[in-house]
Design a protein around this motif. Sequence first.
Motif, short mmCIF file in Angstrom:
data_model
loop_
_atom_site.label_atom_id
_atom_site.label_comp_id
_atom_site.label_asym_id
_atom_site.label_seq_id
_atom_site.Cartn_x
_atom_site.Cartn_y
_atom_site.Cartn_z
N TRP A 179 11.77 -0.85 -0.95
CA TRP A 179 11.00 -2.07 -0.72
C TRP A 179 9.50 -1.82 -0.54
O TRP A 179 8.74 -2.74 -0.32
N ALA A 183 7.02 -1.09 -2.52
CA ALA A 183 6.09 -1.73 -3.46
C ALA A 183 5.85 -3.20 -3.13
O ALA A 183 4.75 -3.71 -3.32
N GLU A 184 6.88 -3.87 -2.60
CA GLU A 184 6.72 -5.28 -2.25
C GLU A 184 6.14 -5.45 -0.85
O GLU A 184 5.34 -6.35 -0.60
N ARG A 185 6.53 -4.58 0.06
CA ARG A 185 6.13 -4.75 1.45
C ARG A 185 4.69 -4.32 1.71
O ARG A 185 3.97 -4.96 2.49
#
Length: 217
Positions: free
Chosen positions: A127, A129-131
Motif C-alpha cells: 500500500w 504507493a497509495e498511502r
Amino acid sequence: MTITITAFERSPDGGKGLARDTRVRWALEETGLPYEVRLVSFRAMKEAAHLALHPFGQIPTYEEGGLVLFETGSIVLHIAERHPGLFPADANARARAITWMFAALNTVEPPILELVTAKLAEGDRPWKAERLPLVEDRVRARLNQLAARLGDADWLDGGFSAGDLLMVSVLLRLRPSGLLNEFPSLAAYVARGEARPAYQRAFAAQLAINAAPLPAG
C-alpha cells in the motif's frame, strides 16, 4: 546534584541529531548546566534497571538527585522552568512558549513520524504507493500552517525559547524527505536553530558517541 541523562549506545540515525536525547542535550547546553550521559544498548533498554526509569523502555531519561523523568517534552519543560535560558521572563510569553512546546510534539510531529514510518517501517508494503502521497500531504498541510504563523520572524514568539528548541528538533526529522525544502522560511528557521552554539555542542556530543568504537564484549 549531578544531572544524568541516558542516550543510545548506538543511535539509529548514526548520530545525525534526530534521536531524542539530542533535544535534552540541547536544552542543557542552552542553560549551561553540566550533565553526564549514561549510554544504553538496545538490549539494556528492555531490562529491569532501565524500565525502572522509563516504563516504555525508551530514551532519554533524566536523573537529578531523587528525581527521575522520562518523555522529552517533560524533561525540557523541567529544565526550562528551573533554569534561565529557555523561557522568557514575562508570564504570558512563558505560557505561549509552553504552548509551542505542546504544538511541536502533539500537532506537528505526529504526521512527520507517520511519514517516517511510511517510508522506513512500511516501505516494502503493497500500500506504500497509495498511502505515501496522502501522508506527505498531511505533513505539507501542517507546514503551510506553521510557515504562515512564523512569517518572516526569526522565532515563533519573540526570542528563542524551549518552544523553538522542540519545533526545530521536530522539523529536522523532515530533512531526509526533502519536504522541508518546499518551505524556505521553515528551512531557514531550522538552520537558525542548528547554528546556535548550544545546538552545535549537543550535536557534536551525540555524533562523537556514534563515531567511537563500541566497548569490547
